[in-house]
Design a protein around this motif. Structure first.
Motif, PDB file in Angstrom:
ATOM      1  N   LYS A  27       0.872  -1.167   0.000  1.00  0.00           N
ATOM      2  CA  LYS A  27       0.000   0.000   0.000  1.00  0.00           C
ATOM      3  C   LYS A  27       0.912   1.219   0.000  1.00  0.00           C
ATOM      4  O   LYS A  27       1.972   1.197   0.625  1.00  0.00           O
ATOM      5  N   PRO A  28       0.520   2.296  -0.673  1.00  0.00           N
ATOM      6  CA  PRO A  28       1.384   3.488  -0.730  1.00  0.00           C
ATOM      7  C   PRO A  28       1.724   4.020   0.664  1.00  0.00           C
ATOM      8  O   PRO A  28       0.850   4.109   1.534  1.00  0.00           O
ATOM      9  N   GLN A  29       2.991   4.346   0.849  1.00  0.00           N
ATOM     10  CA  GLN A  29       3.480   4.919   2.105  1.00  0.00           C
ATOM     11  C   GLN A  29       4.427   6.055   1.778  1.00  0.00           C
ATOM     12  O   GLN A  29       5.150   6.005   0.795  1.00  0.00           O
ATOM     13  N   TYR A  30       4.431   7.068   2.629  1.00  0.00           N
ATOM     14  CA  TYR A  30       5.464   8.097   2.519  1.00  0.00           C
ATOM     15  C   TYR A  30       6.524   7.769   3.564  1.00  0.00           C
ATOM     16  O   TYR A  30       6.331   6.909   4.427  1.00  0.00           O
ATOM     17  N   GLY A  31       7.665   8.402   3.460  1.00  0.00           N
ATOM     18  CA  GLY A  31       8.819   8.047   4.278  1.00  0.00           C
ATOM     19  C   GLY A  31       8.544   7.920   5.759  1.00  0.00           C
ATOM     20  O   GLY A  31       8.843   6.894   6.375  1.00  0.00           O
ATOM     21  N   TYR A  32       7.938   8.947   6.354  1.00  0.00           N
ATOM     22  CA  TYR A  32       7.720   8.924   7.798  1.00  0.00           C
ATOM     23  C   TYR A  32       6.729   7.835   8.194  1.00  0.00           C
ATOM     24  O   TYR A  32       6.922   7.169   9.210  1.00  0.00           O
ATOM     25  N   ILE A  43      11.453  -2.824  14.118  1.00  0.00           N
ATOM     26  CA  ILE A  43      12.571  -2.664  13.186  1.00  0.00           C
ATOM     27  C   ILE A  43      12.924  -1.186  13.111  1.00  0.00           C
ATOM     28  O   ILE A  43      12.137  -0.360  12.654  1.00  0.00           O
ATOM     29  N   HIS A  44      14.127  -0.866  13.584  1.00  0.00           N
ATOM     30  CA  HIS A  44      14.580   0.528  13.576  1.00  0.00           C
ATOM     31  C   HIS A  44      15.306   0.815  12.269  1.00  0.00           C
ATOM     32  O   HIS A  44      16.174   0.047  11.861  1.00  0.00           O
ATOM     33  N   ILE A  45      14.914   1.906  11.625  1.00  0.00           N
ATOM     34  CA  ILE A  45      15.600   2.333  10.408  1.00  0.00           C
ATOM     35  C   ILE A  45      15.714   3.852  10.430  1.00  0.00           C
ATOM     36  O   ILE A  45      14.721   4.553  10.654  1.00  0.00           O
ATOM     37  N   TYR A  51      15.821   6.643   2.924  1.00  0.00           N
ATOM     38  CA  TYR A  51      15.627   7.353   1.661  1.00  0.00           C
ATOM     39  C   TYR A  51      16.577   6.890   0.555  1.00  0.00           C
ATOM     40  O   TYR A  51      16.129   6.695  -0.583  1.00  0.00           O
ATOM     41  N   PRO A  52      17.850   6.647   0.856  1.00  0.00           N
ATOM     42  CA  PRO A  52      18.699   6.067  -0.199  1.00  0.00           C
ATOM     43  C   PRO A  52      18.217   4.675  -0.636  1.00  0.00           C
ATOM     44  O   PRO A  52      18.278   4.336  -1.814  1.00  0.00           O
ATOM     45  N   LEU A  53      17.705   3.899   0.318  1.00  0.00           N
ATOM     46  CA  LEU A  53      17.167   2.583  -0.019  1.00  0.00           C
ATOM     47  C   LEU A  53      15.958   2.721  -0.931  1.00  0.00           C
ATOM     48  O   LEU A  53      15.847   2.012  -1.945  1.00  0.00           O
ATOM     49  N   LEU A  54      15.062   3.650  -0.629  1.00  0.00           N
ATOM     50  CA  LEU A  54      13.883   3.866  -1.481  1.00  0.00           C
ATOM     51  C   LEU A  54      14.296   4.312  -2.886  1.00  0.00           C
ATOM     52  O   LEU A  54      13.726   3.853  -3.879  1.00  0.00           O
ATOM     53  N   LEU A  57      15.592   1.265  -4.708  1.00  0.00           N
ATOM     54  CA  LEU A  57      14.493   0.383  -5.088  1.00  0.00           C
ATOM     55  C   LEU A  57      13.716   0.954  -6.281  1.00  0.00           C
ATOM     56  O   LEU A  57      13.255   0.211  -7.144  1.00  0.00           O
ATOM     57  N   GLU A  58      13.604   2.275  -6.322  1.00  0.00           N
ATOM     58  CA  GLU A  58      12.928   2.922  -7.445  1.00  0.00           C
ATOM     59  C   GLU A  58      13.770   2.783  -8.715  1.00  0.00           C
ATOM     60  O   GLU A  58      13.242   2.494  -9.790  1.00  0.00           O
ATOM     61  N   LYS A  59      15.069   2.967  -8.588  1.00  0.00           N
ATOM     62  CA  LYS A  59      15.970   2.821  -9.733  1.00  0.00           C
ATOM     63  C   LYS A  59      15.940   1.385 -10.266  1.00  0.00           C
ATOM     64  O   LYS A  59      16.060   1.154 -11.473  1.00  0.00           O
ATOM     65  N   GLN A  60      15.770   0.407  -9.371  1.00  0.00           N
ATOM     66  CA  GLN A  60      15.686  -1.002  -9.758  1.00  0.00           C
ATOM     67  C   GLN A  60      14.290  -1.377 -10.272  1.00  0.00           C
ATOM     68  O   GLN A  60      14.037  -2.525 -10.593  1.00  0.00           O
ATOM     69  N   GLU A  61      13.390  -0.387 -10.307  1.00  0.00           N
ATOM     70  CA  GLU A  61      12.014  -0.538 -10.799  1.00  0.00           C
ATOM     71  C   GLU A  61      11.172  -1.478  -9.949  1.00  0.00           C
ATOM     72  O   GLU A  61      10.197  -2.070 -10.415  1.00  0.00           O
ATOM     73  N   LEU A  62      11.533  -1.600  -8.669  1.00  0.00           N
ATOM     74  CA  LEU A  62      10.733  -2.392  -7.728  1.00  0.00           C
ATOM     75  C   LEU A  62       9.660  -1.531  -7.082  1.00  0.00           C
ATOM     76  O   LEU A  62       8.635  -2.042  -6.627  1.00  0.00           O
ATOM     77  N   VAL A  63       9.897  -0.226  -7.060  1.00  0.00           N
ATOM     78  CA  VAL A  63       9.026   0.734  -6.393  1.00  0.00           C
ATOM     79  C   VAL A  63       8.786   1.904  -7.333  1.00  0.00           C
ATOM     80  O   VAL A  63       9.680   2.281  -8.092  1.00  0.00           O
ATOM     81  N   THR A  64       7.582   2.437  -7.281  1.00  0.00           N
ATOM     82  CA  THR A  64       7.291   3.679  -7.993  1.00  0.00           C
ATOM     83  C   THR A  64       6.934   4.735  -6.957  1.00  0.00           C
ATOM     84  O   THR A  64       6.534   4.413  -5.836  1.00  0.00           O
ATOM     85  N   SER A  65       7.067   5.989  -7.331  1.00  0.00           N
ATOM     86  CA  SER A  65       6.744   7.064  -6.396  1.00  0.00           C
ATOM     87  C   SER A  65       5.876   8.102  -7.092  1.00  0.00           C
ATOM     88  O   SER A  65       5.898   8.220  -8.312  1.00  0.00           O
TER      89      SER A  65
END
Length: 117
Positions: A27-32, A43-45, A51-54, A57-65
């Motif tokens: 489901k869509p989530q924003y960073g916070y 799970i602490h992150i 944000y670099p992970l997101l 993941l977007e560059k790998q086309e696993l996630v869209t924003s």
């Protein structure tokens, strides 16, 4: 914690964080909101990790924003792409199999712990 143990713990967590993040983006989530969901699961992150992970993941086309500008504060929402869902399900299966195998090894280790057989 020793620097070696700290380094090994970081290495161990790296892959688990990716899977944890993917698991929450059906489901869509924003960073916070994503940080909060993960924190609730224990799970602490840090945002400096998230944000670099997101972006990766977007560059790998696993996630869209996409940006939601309907409220006073614009928010960037992330969600799994179709490819991301497919990849997440495969990773989840792999993780479950690996976890079960490792758990069996670690349980065996606990039984031998006092005698070091």
């Amino acid at each position: 914690m020793s620097s070696l143990l700290n380094s090994l713990t970081t290495e161990l967590r790296r892959g688990t964080l990716t899977l944890a993040v993917l698991s929450q983006l059906r489901k869509p989530q924003y960073g916070y909101s994503l940080v909060q969901l993960l924190e609730q699961a224990g799970i602490h992150i840090d945002q400096s990790t998230l944000y670099p992970l997101l972006r990766r993941l977007e560059k790998q086309e696993l996630v869209t924003s996409s940006w939601d500008t309907s409220e006073s504060r614009p928010r960037k929402y992330y969600v799994l792409s179709d490819f991301g869902v497919e990849t997440f399900l495969q990773l989840k299966k792999e993780w479950m199999e690996n976890s079960n195998q490792l758990l069996a090894l670690l349980k065996g280790d606990e039984e031998d712990e006092d005698g070091f057989n």
